[in-house]
Design an enzyme around this catalytic site. Structure first.
Site, short mmCIF file in Angstrom:
data_model
loop_
_atom_site.label_atom_id
_atom_site.label_comp_id
_atom_site.label_asym_id
_atom_site.label_seq_id
_atom_site.Cartn_x
_atom_site.Cartn_y
_atom_site.Cartn_z
N ASP A 154 0.86 -1.18 0.00
CA ASP A 154 0.00 0.00 0.00
C ASP A 154 0.90 1.23 0.00
O ASP A 154 2.00 1.21 0.56
CB ASP A 154 -0.92 0.02 1.23
CG ASP A 154 -2.15 0.89 1.03
OD1 ASP A 154 -3.25 0.34 0.86
OD2 ASP A 154 -2.00 2.13 1.01
N SER A 155 0.43 2.30 -0.62
CA SER A 155 1.23 3.53 -0.68
C SER A 155 1.15 4.32 0.62
O SER A 155 1.92 5.27 0.82
CB SER A 155 0.76 4.42 -1.85
OG SER A 155 -0.61 4.79 -1.66
N ASP A 202 -7.36 -4.63 -5.37
CA ASP A 202 -8.55 -3.98 -4.80
C ASP A 202 -8.28 -2.49 -4.62
O ASP A 202 -8.16 -2.00 -3.49
CB ASP A 202 -8.91 -4.65 -3.47
CG ASP A 202 -10.22 -4.12 -2.88
OD1 ASP A 202 -11.03 -3.56 -3.66
OD2 ASP A 202 -10.41 -4.24 -1.66
N CYS A 249 -14.48 -0.58 -7.29
CA CYS A 249 -15.52 -0.05 -6.41
C CYS A 249 -16.05 1.28 -6.92
O CYS A 249 -16.72 2.02 -6.18
CB CYS A 249 -15.00 0.10 -4.97
SG CYS A 249 -13.65 1.28 -4.80
#
Length: 390
Positions: free
Chosen positions: A247-248, A294, A334
């Site tokens: 993750d960033s 995701d 999403c």
């Protein structure tokens, strides 16, 4: 309560029970109408159509009822009770291995502009309209009554969803217990409802995380955009031999590591990396045979759709390039404005560009506690594919 009158013929969608009134449909309104006011919607001839919350913008009225009723404590209690009864009926509320679920999902529960997620003894409430913000205290009080001892705290978190409001502060409306450990399908996790995204956890992926667990045994897993690490610790329980979380956000990586430690203390199978997703995929080798994509919403409005689809294609192309033959790819969108067909075409394009043979194993969507109002198809936002890659 003030009145708002529609242009001739503009009531047709409301007669089909669509819960929005767009600004272009309005003929006139009573003087003094302000953001957050309750308003009665009338047709061109002055007949009652609906009652809802008014707010300046494209969506001018979010409909609360198509009957001319008072929007009071009794109304909030009734709607919240209906939402709870549905969660009881589908076996989510009061489940011994799961105290985490969405209790109110906006239009899907006939409460447009309101989200309530349950994390153990705490309900996290979020307003997406000024009307719901103004009613927050009454809603919290009725929520406590409806839940009948299931919760002790109601935390209000709307700074990010109503950033234009003056003096907006997150905080407890009821209670004040900061115990933020919750349980999902027997796995524990920390919920950062103070600073985290959404209400603190992505409860909409619960069923998809369970599905991933079934595929994880013996696999080397890459969880991109891991946020709090949900897919990662499900993969570990499923028997993965290696799990890398990316993750960033350094805060997300910290939460992921805490959650993995909470469930698998000292387990050397897991490593987390704070890095941009595309940069990580560029340099990744071909060790992974189970990959999860995701990402956050690439398109928040229709004007961004074209660039979003290019982004989904590029992201999935990178994954197809590095995944081992016989690998499984879980890939999601999403973005509400990205349809299932849009998303599938983007993924298909990526597969073709990468020259991989791909079969669809599952088509995924949001879970039952994120219901879609049949009159409001726009509520279908989460879509995903599970793919077998040769």
């Amino acid at each position: 309560m003030k009145n708002l009158q529609l242009k001739r013929g503009k009531e047709e969608s409301l007669l089909r029970f669509h819960p929005w009134v767009f600004s272009g449909a309005i003929q006139s309104a009573d003087e003094g109408l302000e953001d957050g006011d309750l308003v009665r919607v009338l047709n061109f001839e002055g007949r009652f159509i609906a009652v809802g919350h008014y707010q300046k913008g494209s969506i001018a009225v979010r409909v609360l009822s198509f009957r001319d009723v008072a929007i009071d404590d009794e109304f909030w209690y009734s709607r919240l009770l209906s939402a709870l009864n549905m969660r009881i009926a589908i076996g989510l509320a009061d489940h011994p291995d799961n105290n985490t679920y969405r209790l109110v999902h906006g239009e899907g529960d006939n409460l447009p502009g309101l989200v309530v997620d349950i994390y153990g003894q705490t309900a996290v409430m979020q307003a997406h309209s000024i009307g719901m913000h103004l009613a927050r205290v009454s809603i919290a009080e009725q929520l406590q009554k409806v839940m009948q001892g299931r919760i002790e705290n109601v935390y209000y978190k709307s700074e990010t969803t109503l950033p234009f409001m003056d003096e907006m502060e997150n905080g407890f409306l009821i209670g004040g217990d900061n115990n933020n450990t919750a349980v999902e399908n027997g796995l524990m996790f920390y919920v950062d409802w103070l600073r985290g995204q959404k209400t603190g956890f992505f409860v909409d992926q619960r069923e998809n995380r369970s599905l991933l667990e079934q595929f994880a045994k013996g696999r080397k897993v890459l969880n991109m955009f891991c946020y709090t690490g949900g897919f990662s610790f499900y993969a570990m329980r499923g028997g993965a031999t290696l799990v890398h979380s990316v993750d960033s956000s350094a805060k997300a990586i910290e939460l992921t590591n805490r959650n993995v430690q909470l469930n698998f203390p000292g387990d050397a199978r897991h490593q987390a990396f704070c890095e941009d997703a595309f940069k990580y995929l560029e340099k990744a080798d071909n060790q992974y045979d189970l990959i999860i994509l995701d990402p956050p919403a690439f398109a928040k409005h229709r004007g961004a759709l074209h660039n979003a689809l290019k982004g989904y294609t590029r992201l999935n192309n990178k994954a197809f390039q590095i995944i081992q033959s016989g690998g499984i790819l879980f890939t999601f969108s999403c973005s509400q404005v990205v349809s299932k067909d849009h998303f599938r075409n983007a993924v298909f394009t990526a597969a073709a560009q990468a020259g991989r043979k791909v079969r669809i194993l599952h088509q995924l969507h949001q879970p039952a506690d994120h219901p879609i109002n049949i009159y409001h198809p726009e509520g279908e936002y989460l879509k995903g594919l599970v793919l077998y890659v040769e």
